[in-house]
Design an enzyme around this catalytic site. Structure first.
Site, PDB file in Angstrom:
ATOM      1  N   HIS A  96     131.736  97.712  21.599  1.00  8.96           N
ATOM      2  CA  HIS A  96     132.946  97.647  20.758  1.00  8.96           C
ATOM      3  C   HIS A  96     132.626  98.124  19.355  1.00  8.96           C
ATOM      4  O   HIS A  96     132.519  97.325  18.427  1.00  8.96           O
ATOM      5  CB  HIS A  96     133.466  96.206  20.719  1.00  8.96           C
ATOM      6  CG  HIS A  96     134.868  96.073  20.197  1.00  8.96           C
ATOM      7  ND1 HIS A  96     135.179  96.078  18.854  1.00  8.96           N
ATOM      8  CD2 HIS A  96     136.050  95.930  20.844  1.00  8.96           C
ATOM      9  CE1 HIS A  96     136.481  95.925  18.685  1.00  8.96           C
ATOM     10  NE2 HIS A  96     137.042  95.831  19.878  1.00  8.96           N
ATOM     11  N   ILE A 142     132.908  97.911  15.514  1.00 17.75           N
ATOM     12  CA  ILE A 142     133.964  97.176  14.802  1.00 17.75           C
ATOM     13  C   ILE A 142     133.943  95.728  15.282  1.00 17.75           C
ATOM     14  O   ILE A 142     133.911  95.476  16.491  1.00 17.75           O
ATOM     15  CB  ILE A 142     135.358  97.788  15.084  1.00 17.75           C
ATOM     16  CG1 ILE A 142     135.447  99.195  14.485  1.00 17.75           C
ATOM     17  CG2 ILE A 142     136.466  96.906  14.520  1.00 17.75           C
ATOM     18  CD1 ILE A 142     136.723  99.937  14.842  1.00 17.75           C
ATOM     19  N   GLY A 180     138.895  91.962  16.427  1.00 22.01           N
ATOM     20  CA  GLY A 180     139.927  91.136  15.793  1.00 22.01           C
ATOM     21  C   GLY A 180     140.065  89.777  16.461  1.00 22.01           C
ATOM     22  O   GLY A 180     140.257  88.764  15.783  1.00 22.01           O
ATOM     23  N   VAL A 181     139.927  89.734  17.779  1.00 23.81           N
ATOM     24  CA  VAL A 181     140.066  88.449  18.472  1.00 23.81           C
ATOM     25  C   VAL A 181     138.968  87.475  18.048  1.00 23.81           C
ATOM     26  O   VAL A 181     139.161  86.257  18.077  1.00 23.81           O
ATOM     27  CB  VAL A 181     140.046  88.585  20.018  1.00 23.81           C
ATOM     28  CG1 VAL A 181     141.316  89.205  20.511  1.00 23.81           C
ATOM     29  CG2 VAL A 181     138.846  89.356  20.505  1.00 23.81           C
ATOM     30  N   GLU A 200     138.983  83.779  16.524  1.00 25.25           N
ATOM     31  CA  GLU A 200     138.099  82.729  17.008  1.00 25.25           C
ATOM     32  C   GLU A 200     137.441  81.983  15.834  1.00 25.25           C
ATOM     33  O   GLU A 200     137.410  80.753  15.810  1.00 25.25           O
ATOM     34  CB  GLU A 200     137.040  83.334  17.944  1.00 25.25           C
ATOM     35  CG  GLU A 200     135.906  82.416  18.338  1.00 25.25           C
ATOM     36  CD  GLU A 200     136.344  81.181  19.116  1.00 25.25           C
ATOM     37  OE1 GLU A 200     137.425  81.220  19.746  1.00 25.25           O
ATOM     38  OE2 GLU A 200     135.602  80.175  19.081  1.00 25.25           O
TER      39      GLU A 200
END
Lengths: 84, 136
Positions: B45, B51, B54-55, B59
């Protein structure tokens, strides 16, 4: 009083993203459970936050929430009562 | 005190996204996550352009919100992510960044609590929005 109820219904639809029109909600329609709007506990929290932000009334404990968050009528009564 | 609070998180490697707590009380928390290029998800990723997902920012926000809910209590933090509200990602987070996460309690109604959350890098907000956490 009816102004408050209209405003409340609009807030319900907007904040809880209900797929219905504000005017379709009855003053005595149950907010929770089957046969009513079918809200859940997470919606209840969102509703409490909305009431604080838009109507300036605070609900801090569960016992009060259970008495107030029954229908548009019971919430409107609570808002009216908080003014006096 | 703050490191003890961090120990109350049930999360552990490789799934803890808070490195250090800067501030913590029962209303608000501020924490740091250093983004290292060694983290396993950067292998995919993305291979050519790492990067921070975003998740995983969400978290980290959720972990911190759980710590705020548990503040002053003993034992492990037990709070479940119940809702993600309008989280907006404004810019990408990359290896080398220091992510500063903030969670502020808006309302707690018998164990279900809403938080206003944000994350920033070098004082620029990279993500913000709201979360709801539930303790049961």
């Amino acid at each position: 009083m009816s102004d408050i109820k209209e405003k409340l219904k609009e807030m319900l639809v907007k904040r809880l993203k209900l797929k219905m029109e504000a005017k379709a909600i009855g003053d005595n329609t149950a907010l929770f459970g089957e046969g009513g709007l079918g809200l859940d506990s997470i919606d209840a929290l969102e509703l409490v936050v909305g009431l604080q932000k838009e109507f300036n009334v605070v609900i801090n404990d569960k016992a009060v929430a259970e008495k107030v968050l029954i229908s548009v009528n019971t919430i409107a009564d609570f808002i009216e009562g908080a003014k006096t | 005190m703050k490191s003890e609070a961090l120990d109350s998180l049930p999360h552990s490697y490789p799934f803890r996204f808070i490195d250090r707590i800067l501030e913590l009380d029962s209303k608000k928390g501020i924490a740091v996550k250093n983004i290292s290029v060694n983290e396993p998800f950067f292998q995919g990723h993305f291979k050519e352009e790492p990067i921070f997902p975003g998740v995983l920012i969400i978290e980290a926000m959720a972990e911190l919100s759980g710590l705020v809910m548990n503040c002053g209590k003993t034992g492990k933090t037990k709070a479940y992510l119940a809702r993600v509200k309008d989280i907006k990602f404004k810019t990408v987070v990359v290896p080398g960044d220091q992510l500063v996460i903030e969670a502020e309690l808006e309302q707690n109604l018998s164990g279900i609590a809403s938080f206003s959350v944000k994350a920033s890098v070098s004082n620029n907000i990279v993500a913000d929005g709201g979360l709801v956490m539930a303790t049961a």
